[in-house]
Enzyme design. Structure first.
Site, PDB file in Angstrom:
ATOM      1  N   ASP A  41       0.831  -1.196   0.000  1.00  0.00           N
ATOM      2  CA  ASP A  41       0.000   0.000   0.000  1.00  0.00           C
ATOM      3  C   ASP A  41       0.871   1.253   0.000  1.00  0.00           C
ATOM      4  O   ASP A  41       2.022   1.242   0.453  1.00  0.00           O
ATOM      5  CB  ASP A  41      -0.904   0.018   1.239  1.00  0.00           C
ATOM      6  CG  ASP A  41      -1.945  -1.078   1.204  1.00  0.00           C
ATOM      7  OD1 ASP A  41      -2.412  -1.412   0.087  1.00  0.00           O
ATOM      8  OD2 ASP A  41      -2.281  -1.609   2.270  1.00  0.00           O
ATOM      9  N   TYR A  42       0.286   2.327  -0.479  1.00  0.00           N
ATOM     10  CA  TYR A  42       0.939   3.631  -0.555  1.00  0.00           C
ATOM     11  C   TYR A  42       1.575   4.007   0.784  1.00  0.00           C
ATOM     12  O   TYR A  42       2.696   4.493   0.836  1.00  0.00           O
ATOM     13  CB  TYR A  42      -0.118   4.658  -0.976  1.00  0.00           C
ATOM     14  CG  TYR A  42       0.363   6.067  -1.179  1.00  0.00           C
ATOM     15  CD1 TYR A  42       1.178   6.391  -2.258  1.00  0.00           C
ATOM     16  CD2 TYR A  42      -0.028   7.085  -0.319  1.00  0.00           C
ATOM     17  CE1 TYR A  42       1.592   7.696  -2.468  1.00  0.00           C
ATOM     18  CE2 TYR A  42       0.375   8.388  -0.525  1.00  0.00           C
ATOM     19  CZ  TYR A  42       1.189   8.692  -1.595  1.00  0.00           C
ATOM     20  OH  TYR A  42       1.604   9.980  -1.799  1.00  0.00           O
TER      21      TYR A  42
END
Length: 188
Positions: A41-42
């Site tokens: 994830d970011y």
């Protein structure tokens, strides 16, 4: 070729931004034609594999192959042995129970590289670290699991895939090409 990147916080696991100004994998100078195997994830950090070899993505991510992935999660509060046991047995997230995992508090707390920006600091709420090993990779799974047992994740770092551990000298934003022996640590 198979590459290991220490993905920094707030970098997309893709080469093109979803929104103008987002950091992506394009800034790290990879050889042509590599693509990420899976994703982080970011707002997660740590080990991300990239390759130019067709078929490695399926080989790594197929749930029937059960590649263990190890994460360090810094959580809000002092993680309990009871919460770790619940995580190991599987918890219900998004209406479905997770596969059994391996979980344990990390004592003393590890000292990963500093994150930019750092997590929020609140003097009245302690934090602790948990090591969690999973065989599946559902969307935001670790964050949802720790929240389900009452310990929201503040920082998440993938440390290991299979038996290959993120090299301690590989700093956020750095990458390295894996040797034949390191590949075996991932794929067995």
């Amino acid at each position: 070729m198979l590459l290991a990147l220490h993905k920094p916080f707030n970098v997309l696991s893709q080469f093109t931004p979803d929104v103008e100004g987002q950091r992506t994998l394009a800034e790290f100078g990879f050889p042509k034609n590599v693509y990420p195997l899976g994703r982080l994830d970011y707002d997660s950090e740590g080990l991300l594999l990239l390759s130019d070899e067709a078929g490695l993505n399926t080989r790594l991510l197929d749930p029937r192959r059960s590649h263990w992935r190890t994460y360090w999660a810094q959580v809000e509060g002092e993680i309990t042995a009871e919460a770790a046991r619940k995580l190991e047995q599987g918890v219900v997230i998004q209406g479905k129970k997770t596969l059994p995992a391996r979980g344990r508090p990390i004592v003393p707390n590890p000292e990963p590289p500093p994150r930019d920006p750092p997590i929020r600091y609140r003097a009245n709420i302690p934090t602790s670290w948990l090591e969690l090993e999973l065989r599946e990779g559902r969307n935001r799974q670790v964050r949802r699991m720790t929240a389900a047992v009452g310990f929201p994740t503040l920082r998440l770092i993938r440390m290991k895939i299979g038996e290959y551990r993120l090299p301690p000298d590989l700093q956020p934003g750095q990458w390295t090409e894996l040797t034949a022996g390191e590949r075996r640590q991932i794929f067995g």
